[in-house]
Design a protein around this motif. Structure first.
Motif, mmCIF file in Angstrom:
data_model
loop_
_atom_site.group_PDB
_atom_site.id
_atom_site.type_symbol
_atom_site.label_atom_id
_atom_site.label_comp_id
_atom_site.label_asym_id
_atom_site.label_seq_id
_atom_site.Cartn_x
_atom_site.Cartn_y
_atom_site.Cartn_z
ATOM 1 N N LEU A 99 0.785 -1.205 -0.168
ATOM 2 C CA LEU A 99 -0.020 0.068 0.113
ATOM 3 C C LEU A 99 0.927 1.108 -0.016
ATOM 4 C CD1 LEU A 99 -2.992 0.946 0.139
ATOM 5 C CD2 LEU A 99 -2.499 1.207 2.696
ATOM 6 N N GLN A 100 0.465 2.251 -0.911
ATOM 7 C CA GLN A 100 1.410 3.260 -1.194
ATOM 8 C C GLN A 100 0.630 4.567 -1.024
ATOM 9 O OE1 GLN A 100 3.781 2.538 -4.658
ATOM 10 N NE2 GLN A 100 5.029 0.866 -3.797
ATOM 11 N N VAL A 101 1.256 5.512 -0.399
ATOM 12 C CA VAL A 101 0.618 6.896 -0.257
ATOM 13 C C VAL A 101 1.534 7.991 -1.052
ATOM 14 C CG1 VAL A 101 -0.686 6.468 1.770
ATOM 15 C CG2 VAL A 101 1.578 7.505 1.772
ATOM 16 N N ARG A 102 1.020 8.963 -1.530
ATOM 17 C CA ARG A 102 1.531 9.902 -2.204
ATOM 18 C C ARG A 102 2.361 11.155 -1.319
ATOM 19 N NH1 ARG A 102 1.001 14.849 -5.014
ATOM 20 N NH2 ARG A 102 -0.980 15.157 -4.380
ATOM 21 N N VAL B 244 -8.445 9.798 -4.448
ATOM 22 C CA VAL B 244 -7.414 8.853 -4.179
ATOM 23 C C VAL B 244 -6.498 9.137 -3.077
ATOM 24 C CG1 VAL B 244 -5.759 7.497 -5.500
ATOM 25 C CG2 VAL B 244 -7.691 8.140 -6.761
ATOM 26 N N ILE B 245 -6.421 8.384 -2.198
ATOM 27 C CA ILE B 245 -5.797 8.506 -1.034
ATOM 28 C C ILE B 245 -4.385 7.667 -0.851
ATOM 29 C CG2 ILE B 245 -7.602 9.615 0.380
ATOM 30 C CD1 ILE B 245 -8.072 7.118 1.730
ATOM 31 N N ALA B 246 -4.671 6.506 -1.718
ATOM 32 C CA ALA B 246 -3.509 5.409 -1.384
ATOM 33 C C ALA B 246 -3.796 4.385 -2.673
ATOM 34 C CB ALA B 246 -3.751 4.675 -0.411
ATOM 35 N N ALA B 247 -2.703 3.663 -2.845
ATOM 36 C CA ALA B 247 -2.881 2.718 -4.110
ATOM 37 C C ALA B 247 -2.266 1.342 -3.651
ATOM 38 C CB ALA B 247 -1.773 3.371 -5.415
ATOM 39 N N VAL B 248 -3.085 0.542 -3.952
ATOM 40 C CA VAL B 248 -2.633 -1.082 -3.601
ATOM 41 C C VAL B 248 -1.942 -1.469 -4.958
ATOM 42 C CG1 VAL B 248 -3.511 -3.277 -3.816
ATOM 43 C CG2 VAL B 248 -4.769 -1.696 -2.201
ATOM 44 N N SER B 249 -0.684 -2.133 -4.699
ATOM 45 C CA SER B 249 0.141 -2.317 -5.840
ATOM 46 C C SER B 249 0.482 -3.675 -5.751
ATOM 47 C CB SER B 249 1.384 -1.340 -5.678
ATOM 48 O OG SER B 249 2.263 -1.363 -4.616
ATOM 49 N N LEU B 250 0.853 -4.391 -6.718
ATOM 50 C CA LEU B 250 1.341 -5.751 -7.022
ATOM 51 C C LEU B 250 2.641 -5.440 -7.800
ATOM 52 C CD1 LEU B 250 -1.724 -6.109 -6.755
ATOM 53 C CD2 LEU B 250 -1.040 -8.491 -7.394
ATOM 54 N N GLY B 251 3.992 -6.046 -7.445
ATOM 55 C CA GLY B 251 5.100 -6.229 -8.233
ATOM 56 C C GLY B 251 5.815 -7.490 -8.286
ATOM 57 N N GLY B 252 6.144 -7.737 -9.524
ATOM 58 C CA GLY B 252 7.043 -8.852 -9.633
ATOM 59 C C GLY B 252 7.678 -9.042 -11.006
ATOM 60 N N PRO B 253 8.799 -10.059 -11.009
ATOM 61 C CA PRO B 253 9.399 -10.109 -12.255
ATOM 62 C C PRO B 253 8.653 -10.459 -13.529
ATOM 63 C CG PRO B 253 9.514 -12.310 -11.047
ATOM 64 C CD PRO B 253 8.654 -11.266 -10.350
ATOM 65 N N SER B 254 9.215 -9.740 -14.459
ATOM 66 C CA SER B 254 8.163 -9.723 -15.674
ATOM 67 C C SER B 254 7.893 -11.163 -16.567
ATOM 68 C CB SER B 254 9.056 -8.991 -16.938
ATOM 69 O OG SER B 254 10.221 -9.296 -17.268
ATOM 70 N N HIS B 255 8.700 -12.169 -15.886
ATOM 71 C CA HIS B 255 8.213 -13.603 -16.793
ATOM 72 C C HIS B 255 7.167 -14.047 -15.826
ATOM 73 C CE1 HIS B 255 11.073 -14.512 -13.384
ATOM 74 N NE2 HIS B 255 10.314 -15.861 -13.215
ATOM 75 N N ALA C 289 1.671 2.301 -9.240
ATOM 76 C CA ALA C 289 0.819 2.961 -8.276
ATOM 77 C C ALA C 289 1.078 4.698 -8.675
ATOM 78 C CB ALA C 289 1.686 2.875 -7.076
ATOM 79 N N GLY C 290 2.346 4.866 -8.937
ATOM 80 C CA GLY C 290 2.338 6.603 -9.641
ATOM 81 C C GLY C 290 1.375 6.934 -10.893
ATOM 82 N N LYS C 291 1.263 5.924 -11.562
ATOM 83 C CA LYS C 291 0.227 6.245 -12.709
ATOM 84 C C LYS C 291 -1.045 6.332 -12.212
ATOM 85 C CE LYS C 291 3.185 4.089 -16.255
ATOM 86 N NZ LYS C 291 3.730 5.135 -16.869
ATOM 87 N N VAL C 292 -1.674 5.572 -10.925
ATOM 88 C CA VAL C 292 -2.688 5.755 -10.541
ATOM 89 C C VAL C 292 -3.051 6.971 -10.036
ATOM 90 C CG1 VAL C 292 -4.081 4.928 -8.347
ATOM 91 C CG2 VAL C 292 -3.325 3.285 -9.885
ATOM 92 N N PHE C 293 -1.887 7.641 -9.031
ATOM 93 C CA PHE C 293 -2.081 8.835 -8.494
ATOM 94 C C PHE C 293 -2.085 10.025 -9.448
ATOM 95 C CE2 PHE C 293 0.198 6.411 -4.825
ATOM 96 C CZ PHE C 293 -0.922 6.944 -3.980
ATOM 97 N N MET C 294 -1.115 9.924 -10.590
ATOM 98 C CA MET C 294 -1.257 10.847 -11.722
ATOM 99 C C MET C 294 -2.600 10.913 -12.345
ATOM 100 S SD MET C 294 2.481 10.775 -13.199
ATOM 101 C CE MET C 294 2.809 9.153 -13.540
#
Length: 262
Positions: A111-114, A219-230, A148-153
């Protein structure tokens, strides 16, 4: 009139001191817990005399501590951090939901906030795989090259303006640095309700994110998932997007994650 001007000038000066102090404190993170004064000058762009003066004050107030020529966060700030975490309804409600999302998809979830043109990780659930992205709570990263940044923007014009004012910087060969292309991506984010970012921050790292909204729709936060491209391919991101959106909605609505995954 003179007295009013003096009072207004003093107030403006006090605000500037607070802002500059915050700039200096923002330089410290888990990955950079100790900094020299010269590094703080470089990171903030403030005059060395201003940095030296504020550093002395921050040390005196125990907001920073000094060991030799290196500075680090003081115990007073650590106490504030603990109090802020304990008092945050958002973090308390979101932590089991973000962890549950991680358990379901197996990828790193957070979870990320700006904070200005940056995003700060306030919750982090590490992937169960051996090949993972090593994030952490307190990590400060730019908005530009991330889902997440694109969500905020996409949903906050102020966030977009700050990023464009700073200028679009390439982090990898795939980082979007053309404002027109970025604006086109943000239209798509608004239409589909989630964002996907492909190897823009680091080669081989993909991410997706969904917005957490307040009661008035901000928008007060963003739920994000991250992982290797494969593993986190565009196709899999589409499959996981609905779960990320549901997790974000659950956080906003204060729902709880049950043991059966609901």
């Amino acid at each position: 009139m003179t007295a009013d001007r003096d009072r207004n000038g003093a107030a403006d000066g006090s605000v500037q001191v607070v802002r500059k102090s915050a700039q200096i404190l923002d330089c410290f993170s888990v990955t950079t817990p100790r900094l020299q004064a010269s590094e703080i000058v470089r990171r903030t762009g403030l005059p060395s005399s201003t940095v030296a003066r504020i550093l002395r004050t921050l040390v005196r107030e125990n907001l920073l501590q000094r060991e030799g020529t290196a500075y680090s966060i003081g115990l007073r700030v650590i106490g504030w951090s603990a109090a802020a975490t304990a008092a945050s309804d958002l973090i308390a409600a979101a932590r089991p939901l973000v962890t549950g999302l991680r358990d379901h998809c197996g990828e790193c979830c957070g979870l990320q906030v700006r904070q200005g043109a940056r995003r700060v990780t306030v919750i982090w659930a590490q992937s169960t795989h051996s090949i993972v992205y090593r994030g952490h709570v307190g990590q400060v990263m730019p908005l530009q090259p991330s889902a997440a940044g694109k969500v905020f923007m996409a949903f906050d014009p102020d966030a977009l303006a700050l990023v464009l004012d700073e200028g679009l910087t390439a982090r990898t060969a795939r980082t979007v640095v053309d404002p027109a292309v970025l604006l086109g991506q943000l239209v798509e984010v608004r239409e589909q309700g989630w964002a996907f970012c492909e190897e823009e921050l680091e080669p081989g790292l993909n991410s997706l994110a969904a917005p957490v909204r307040s009661g008035d729709g901000r928008v007060i936060a963003a739920v994000s998932l991250g992982g290797p491209s494969h593993r986190l391919t565009p196709a899999r991101a589409k499959d996981l997007a609905a779960q990320a959106i549901d997790c974000a909605s659950a956080i906003a609505e204060g729902r709880m994650w049950r043991g059966d995954g609901a």
